[in-house]
Design a protein around this motif. Structure first.
Motif, PDB file in Angstrom:
ATOM      1  N   LEU A 202       0.866  -1.245   0.004  1.00 31.16           N
ATOM      2  CA  LEU A 202       0.063   0.155  -0.131  1.00 31.16           C
ATOM      3  C   LEU A 202       0.855   1.279  -0.137  1.00 31.16           C
ATOM      4  O   LEU A 202       0.606   2.290  -0.681  1.00 31.16           O
ATOM      5  N   LEU A 203       2.002   1.192   0.826  1.00 32.28           N
ATOM      6  CA  LEU A 203       2.887   2.340   0.760  1.00 32.28           C
ATOM      7  C   LEU A 203       3.318   2.542  -0.457  1.00 32.28           C
ATOM      8  O   LEU A 203       3.656   3.642  -1.107  1.00 32.28           O
ATOM      9  N   ALA A 204       3.883   1.712  -1.375  1.00 33.93           N
ATOM     10  CA  ALA A 204       4.503   1.740  -2.641  1.00 33.93           C
ATOM     11  C   ALA A 204       3.332   2.300  -3.724  1.00 33.93           C
ATOM     12  O   ALA A 204       3.604   2.850  -4.486  1.00 33.93           O
ATOM     13  N   PHE A 205       2.189   1.571  -3.487  1.00 36.91           N
ATOM     14  CA  PHE A 205       1.017   2.291  -4.367  1.00 36.91           C
ATOM     15  C   PHE A 205       0.929   3.680  -4.278  1.00 36.91           C
ATOM     16  O   PHE A 205       0.854   4.183  -5.215  1.00 36.91           O
ATOM     17  N   ILE A 206       0.633   4.083  -3.112  1.00 37.26           N
ATOM     18  CA  ILE A 206       0.378   5.566  -3.041  1.00 37.26           C
ATOM     19  C   ILE A 206       1.561   6.301  -3.271  1.00 37.26           C
ATOM     20  O   ILE A 206       1.275   7.493  -3.819  1.00 37.26           O
ATOM     21  N   ILE A 207       2.874   5.978  -3.224  1.00 38.47           N
ATOM     22  CA  ILE A 207       3.907   6.748  -3.636  1.00 38.47           C
ATOM     23  C   ILE A 207       4.058   6.714  -5.239  1.00 38.47           C
ATOM     24  O   ILE A 207       4.122   7.802  -5.684  1.00 38.47           O
ATOM     25  N   SER A 208       3.578   5.524  -5.700  1.00 39.98           N
ATOM     26  CA  SER A 208       3.554   5.563  -7.326  1.00 39.98           C
ATOM     27  C   SER A 208       2.543   6.603  -7.725  1.00 39.98           C
ATOM     28  O   SER A 208       2.838   7.199  -8.652  1.00 39.98           O
ATOM     29  N   MET A 209       1.271   6.546  -7.183  1.00 43.09           N
ATOM     30  CA  MET A 209       0.153   7.412  -7.689  1.00 43.09           C
ATOM     31  C   MET A 209       0.624   8.859  -7.386  1.00 43.09           C
ATOM     32  O   MET A 209       0.105   9.717  -8.297  1.00 43.09           O
ATOM     33  N   ASP A 210       1.492   9.338  -6.487  1.00 40.79           N
ATOM     34  CA  ASP A 210       1.733  10.428  -6.240  1.00 40.79           C
ATOM     35  C   ASP A 210       3.172  11.216  -6.860  1.00 40.79           C
ATOM     36  O   ASP A 210       3.258  12.221  -6.676  1.00 40.79           O
ATOM     37  N   ASP A 211       3.940  10.281  -7.474  1.00 42.09           N
ATOM     38  CA  ASP A 211       5.262  10.509  -7.899  1.00 42.09           C
ATOM     39  C   ASP A 211       4.973  11.498  -9.138  1.00 42.09           C
ATOM     40  O   ASP A 211       4.160  11.221 -10.062  1.00 42.09           O
ATOM     41  N   LEU A 212       5.917  12.575  -9.138  1.00 50.44           N
ATOM     42  CA  LEU A 212       5.953  13.357 -10.411  1.00 50.44           C
ATOM     43  C   LEU A 212       7.221  13.478 -10.965  1.00 50.44           C
ATOM     44  O   LEU A 212       7.431  13.515 -12.313  1.00 50.44           O
ATOM     45  N   VAL A 213       8.057  13.858  -9.842  1.00 53.08           N
ATOM     46  CA  VAL A 213       9.728  14.389 -10.602  1.00 53.08           C
ATOM     47  C   VAL A 213      10.256  13.192 -11.445  1.00 53.08           C
ATOM     48  O   VAL A 213      10.495  13.430 -12.479  1.00 53.08           O
ATOM     49  N   ILE A 214      10.177  12.007 -10.833  1.00 55.49           N
ATOM     50  CA  ILE A 214      11.022  10.753 -11.469  1.00 55.49           C
ATOM     51  C   ILE A 214      10.133  10.467 -12.770  1.00 55.49           C
ATOM     52  O   ILE A 214      10.658  10.196 -13.839  1.00 55.49           O
ATOM     53  N   THR A 215       8.619  10.389 -12.612  1.00 58.41           N
ATOM     54  CA  THR A 215       7.976   9.808 -13.748  1.00 58.41           C
ATOM     55  C   THR A 215       7.908  11.106 -15.047  1.00 58.41           C
ATOM     56  O   THR A 215       7.958  10.611 -15.927  1.00 58.41           O
ATOM     57  N   TYR A 216       8.231  12.341 -14.555  1.00 57.43           N
ATOM     58  CA  TYR A 216       8.334  13.419 -15.523  1.00 57.43           C
ATOM     59  C   TYR A 216       9.581  13.243 -16.650  1.00 57.43           C
ATOM     60  O   TYR A 216       9.202  13.499 -17.558  1.00 57.43           O
ATOM     61  N   PHE A 217      10.524  12.489 -15.835  1.00 57.64           N
ATOM     62  CA  PHE A 217      11.735  12.506 -16.813  1.00 57.64           C
ATOM     63  C   PHE A 217      11.614  11.352 -17.625  1.00 57.64           C
ATOM     64  O   PHE A 217      12.313  11.271 -18.595  1.00 57.64           O
ATOM     65  N   ILE A 218      10.738  10.201 -17.251  1.00 59.50           N
ATOM     66  CA  ILE A 218      10.901   9.149 -18.003  1.00 59.50           C
ATOM     67  C   ILE A 218       9.599   8.652 -18.306  1.00 59.50           C
ATOM     68  O   ILE A 218       9.446   7.576 -19.211  1.00 59.50           O
ATOM     69  N   SER A 219       8.794   9.515 -18.847  1.00 55.14           N
ATOM     70  CA  SER A 219       7.398   9.258 -19.331  1.00 55.14           C
ATOM     71  C   SER A 219       7.356   9.290 -20.626  1.00 55.14           C
ATOM     72  O   SER A 219       6.420   9.088 -21.600  1.00 55.14           O
TER      73      SER A 219
END
Length: 268
Positions: A202-219
């Motif tokens: 659940l902790l991994a799930f919520i961090i994944s849903m909220d992640d912006l910085v890392i996802t922005y670079f590799i999306s």
């Protein structure tokens, strides 16, 4: 004592007052000036789901509901995929270190902590360089792979803490009674580990849903998750729709986080 109390109150006010303002202004009827209260309305929440009205057209940032739903769909695909992968990898690593100590165990633990401790922008740039150098096409696949690299660390920490409080004599008793390793794992070890595994997932799930910085670079340019979609909306100014989306994400995040903390701390 009074000074300590005043400092504590100021500290919590500094953290929670901005969040409270987002919640309050998400119900503000003024479509132009967010800071000018013009009455209570639910129009911005309705607008998110495509229920537009003439009174709120001036603040319309969501051009099509399909774009928003596509971003939400991508976020859930990434979150479920990275949660599954990081839970398996993090749990496996924690169990391996718990049951099979070796000479470089401390160094290996440090390596598992590094992706979590590293600044997001540094990890994002490093992953971007890696994917581009490897010739990978940026999209959902690179987002899932990139997020798994640091979410595995979170699951590893949560499961390791659960393992540290377990009684190994139960496993030994199971083996003495003739149970196989698989039976011991399924009926003795897994039930005790399950709160930690679910809490880490659940902790991994919520961090994944909220992640912006890392996802922005590799999306890449053609793939948007919900945080990236909201970030794009903010480039044109803060409007009530942005506040409404933020409140919905906040409620969802709190619900998942509280569920994870409950499962993490629950005793059999």
């Amino acid at each position: 004592m009074k000074a300590l109390l005043a400092f504590t109150l100021l500290f919590f006010a500094f953290i929670y007052v901005p969040i409270a303002l987002i919640v309050v202004y998400s119900f503000n009827a003024d479509p132009v000036n967010m800071m000018r209260w013009s009455g209570f309305t639910l129009d911005w929440y309705r607008q998110i789901f495509g229920l537009r009205n003439a009174a709120s057209e001036a603040a319309l940032y969501i051009e099509t509901t399909e774009q928003l739903l596509a971003a939400v769909k991508n976020s859930f695909i990434v979150a479920f995929s990275t949660t599954a992968l990081s839970t398996v990898l993090g749990t496996s690593a924690a169990m391996a270190l718990y049951r099979h100590p070796f000479a470089g165990q401390r160094f290996y633990r440090v390596l598992l902590f590094v992706p979590m401790l590293m600044p997001d922008i540094v990890l994002g740039i490093a992953l971007l360089i890696f994917f581009v150098g490897a010739g990978a096409q940026l999209g959902l696949g690179t987002i899932i792979t990139g997020q798994t690299t640091f979410l595995t660390s979170y699951v590893f920490i949560v499961v390791s803490a659960r393992l540290a409080g377990m009684d190994r004599s139960l496993e030994q008793a199971s083996a003495d009674l003739g149970a196989s390793e698989w039976t011991t794992f399924r009926r003795i070890l897994l039930p005790q580990l399950m709160p930690g595994i679910l809490g880490g997932a659940l902790l991994a799930f919520i961090i994944s849903m909220d992640d912006l910085v890392i996802t922005y670079f590799i999306s890449g340019t053609n793939t948007q998750t919900l945080p990236i979609y909201i970030f794009g909306m903010l480039r044109r100014g803060i409007k009530p729709e942005v506040n409404a989306l933020a409140v919905m994400m906040l409620v969802f995040s709190f619900a998942i986080a509280f569920a994870g903390l409950y499962l993490r701390n629950r005793k059999r």
